[in-house]
Design an enzyme around this catalytic site. Structure first.
Site, PDB file in Angstrom:
ATOM      1  N   LYS A  32       0.930  -1.171   0.027  1.00 25.54           N
ATOM      2  CA  LYS A  32      -0.094  -0.093  -0.007  1.00 25.54           C
ATOM      3  C   LYS A  32       0.907   1.341  -0.071  1.00 25.54           C
ATOM      4  O   LYS A  32       2.123   1.053   0.557  1.00 25.54           O
ATOM      5  CB  LYS A  32      -0.954  -0.149   1.069  1.00 25.54           C
ATOM      6  CG  LYS A  32      -2.053  -0.910   1.003  1.00 25.54           C
ATOM      7  CD  LYS A  32      -2.963  -0.959   2.445  1.00 25.54           C
ATOM      8  CE  LYS A  32      -4.069  -1.829   2.473  1.00 25.54           C
ATOM      9  NZ  LYS A  32      -5.064  -1.671   3.512  1.00 25.54           N
TER      10      LYS A  32
ATOM     11  N   HIS B 114       2.047   7.006   2.368  1.00 26.70           N
ATOM     12  CA  HIS B 114       1.460   8.447   2.247  1.00 26.70           C
ATOM     13  C   HIS B 114       1.318   9.189   3.364  1.00 26.70           C
ATOM     14  O   HIS B 114       2.053   9.094   4.505  1.00 26.70           O
ATOM     15  CB  HIS B 114      -0.172   8.074   1.590  1.00 26.70           C
ATOM     16  CG  HIS B 114      -1.097   7.319   2.894  1.00 26.70           C
ATOM     17  ND1 HIS B 114      -1.239   8.047   4.134  1.00 26.70           N
ATOM     18  CD2 HIS B 114      -1.686   6.230   2.702  1.00 26.70           C
ATOM     19  CE1 HIS B 114      -1.932   7.097   4.889  1.00 26.70           C
ATOM     20  NE2 HIS B 114      -2.186   6.147   4.231  1.00 26.70           N
TER      21      HIS B 114
ATOM     22  N   HIS C 296       0.949   8.726   6.974  1.00 20.61           N
ATOM     23  CA  HIS C 296       2.252   8.053   7.856  1.00 20.61           C
ATOM     24  C   HIS C 296       3.303   8.744   8.339  1.00 20.61           C
ATOM     25  O   HIS C 296       3.807   8.407   9.293  1.00 20.61           O
ATOM     26  CB  HIS C 296       2.796   6.741   6.957  1.00 20.61           C
ATOM     27  CG  HIS C 296       2.099   5.640   6.433  1.00 20.61           C
ATOM     28  ND1 HIS C 296       1.732   5.486   5.190  1.00 20.61           N
ATOM     29  CD2 HIS C 296       1.356   4.808   7.104  1.00 20.61           C
ATOM     30  CE1 HIS C 296       0.917   4.442   4.854  1.00 20.61           C
ATOM     31  NE2 HIS C 296       0.537   3.927   6.309  1.00 20.61           N
TER      32      HIS C 296
END
Length: 564
Positions: A125, A128, A131
């Protein structure tokens, strides 16, 4: 010198104060004209059988405060203490000189192990903007702990297990292009994840195929394991590119999958300790007596949960690191989970459960709304870093087009700006990411602090003098310099507070006070004059401020630049 501890020792010489806990009583006045420390005497009224104002007046006459303090003044019910200028200046200069870039270091953590679980993105994933909080707050706590002498282990507890991998394997088997994925892993994985989610939303029965693939993964099916390992390796390779930009390293990348083989023993242990009950086909730990919802250990389909893996994780960390603190830097959305986890560990008889700490934080959003990986609405962290550097480079080219190494400076200032904004507010607060505020060279920002460092360096270079801390003379210290020194002197104590409260913003805030005082000093006092001793004195102070700024920015993971 710990001036508060010294003051307490002085006060303890008074028989009436010998058995009183003075630590929580003594405070730092908000108005600096009222001294460096103040002791309200209200709490002494009962034991000393007198009015607080009279107690303050009597104590003023009894105390022998020399040489550490130059005066003590009774003001109403308060005793105000002023540190002796010569003691403050000499001690602080020696401390900065001895410790340099490690200013504020101590041995308080000697022999103690700290485990910090932070960042922890999900495999396959995007890494982004969401985070950024765990990553930067966790790394700051890591650096603070190191400075205080702890043996620190940074753990990137990757989200590399769970039903989502059944979904991803399903999507890859149906639509995956291995060559395209290896060229651009995260984008391609995201496309597959969004596509499979959409299909399952339209036909929920298709979720069963994803569950089936996850069961295969749990049972070490060869094909499932190979696809999963390939996804994990590609993802970590991409994540490390971002960590390298952020100057972050981890001692361990053990994610959820690492603990999978430890799950059976955890479940067996919970059974032996009579902590598991069946509930609607699931096995749970009933936490209702403690005001908490049940902790699900196994689902009705027989698969484990991340709570089960978290119990195994905590046990492993205690056995492996014998931690003093086991810190989880995870969003406040997980408050309930960690309360359940820590209570379960306590019920299992682990005394060390009290040493497990959840360091929560609020959410970050972008101006047009929140983030959702499932729907494909994502602002990649690497794109944020790239944009910060590009925007900073543009500002530099407008302000100082002749600057050498512009790209390197833009990288340090741009990425430093992102870090400083993140670490300048209490972690518990939500915030909206704002480009203009983040990259401003004015106001309370990272570029402003870095510019102040470069300004101090510029003063030194223009003088042509090689700075020496020996040139700082107590007799030349004026009021502006004394205020500056007092703000710097607060930093070592702030470092300890930041660790004890797991609040890096305490450091950035106090550093900002130092920067403001230095800039005020800069505007009020010429650094170069006909008086050579005064010039050397002030150039040495500029060098001291440089050392202090660099030492504190490094705690936040921010690099300095000599010119901007």
């Amino acid at each position: 010198m710990d001036y508060k501890a010294t003051l307490i020792d002085i006060l303890k010489e008074v028989p009436e104060l010998k058995d009183i806990d003075l630590e929580p009583i003594i405070e730092i006045p908000s108005d600096e004209t009222r001294g460096d420390f103040a002791m309200p005497c209200f709490v002494l009224a009962k034991t000393m059988h007198n009015a607080p104002q009279k107690i303050a007046e009597d104590l003023q006459d009894k105390l022998d405060i020399a040489p550490t303090f130059e005066k003590v003044v009774a003001v109403g019910p308060y005793l105000n203490f002023f540190i002796a200028k010569n003691v403050l200046v000499k001690n602080l200069v020696k401390k900065v000189e001895d410790e340099g870039d490690e200013f504020g270091k101590s041995n308080m953590g000697e022999g103690k192990s700290v485990v910090i679980d932070y960042s922890s993105p999900n495999i396959a994933k995007p890494f982004h903007i969401g985070h950024i909080r765990s990553t930067l707050i966790g790394n700051a706590i890591y650096r603070i702990s190191k400075r205080l002498g702890f043996d620190v282990t940074g753990v990137n507890h990757l989200g590399d297990y769970g039903t989502q991998f059944g979904m991803l394997i399903t999507a890859y088997k149906k639509w995956g292009d291995k060559e395209a994925i290896e060229k651009n892993p995260i984008d391609e994985f995201l496309k597959l994840y969004v596509k499979i989610n959409k299909e399952i939303e339209e036909d929920p029965e298709k979720r069963e195929l994803a569950h089936e693939w996850f069961r295969k993964l749990e049972n070490n099916d060869k094909e499932a394991k190979e696809i999963w390992q390939w996804m994990r390796d590609l993802s970590i390779k991409e994540f490390k590119k971002v960590y390298e930009r952020l100057d972050i390293k981890f001692e361990s990348y053990n994610g959820e999958a690492f603990y999978q083989d430890k799950i059976p023993s955890v479940i067996e242990e919970l059974h032996k300790k009579n902590l598991l009950v069946e509930d609607d086909g699931c096995e749970i730990v009933d936490l209702k007596p403690y005001g908490l919802t049940p902790l699900i250990i196994t689902k009705s389909n027989g698969t484990s949960t991340y709570a089960t893996r978290d119990i195994a994780t905590a046990e492993y960390r205690k056995e492996t690191y014998d931690f003093y603190k086991n810190i989880y830097v995870v969003a406040t959305e997980q408050n309930l989970h960690f309360k359940q986890l820590f209570k379960t560990l306590e019920l299992m008889g682990y005394e060390w459960a009290k040493d497990c700490v959840h360091v929560g934080f609020g959410m970050v959003s972008i101006e047009d709304g929140s983030l959702s990986t499932r729907k494909g609405k994502v602002l990649y962290l690497v794109d944020v870093l790239n944009k910060a550097v590009e925007k900073t480079l543009k500002i530099i080219e407008e302000r100082n087009p002749e600057l050498q190494n512009k790209e390197e400076v833009a990288s340090k200032v741009g990425i430093g700006a992102i870090k400083f904004q993140e670490l300048y507010n209490q972690r518990i607060k939500d915030y909206v990411f704002d480009w203009d505020k983040t990259l401003s060279f004015e106001g309370e920002t990272g570029p402003y602090v870095q510019y102040t460092y470069a300004r101090a360096n510029s003063v030194i270079e223009k003088s042509g003098i090689t700075p020496s801390f020996e040139d700082i003379k107590v007799e030349l210290i004026n009021e502006d310099e004394l205020k500056l020194f007092k703000e710097i002197n607060k930093l070592p104590r702030t470092l300890v507070d930041a660790f004890e409260k797991f609040e890096p913003y305490l450091i950035s805030r106090q550093l900002m006070q130092v920067v403001k005082e230095f800039n005020r000093y800069y505007y009020n006092n010429p650094f170069i004059s006909e008086d050579k001793n005064l010039t050397k004195h002030r150039i040495a102070i500029a060098e001291l401020v440089k050392t202090v700024i660099k030492s504190q920015l490094s705690l936040l993971g921010i690099k300095t630049v000599e010119r901007m």
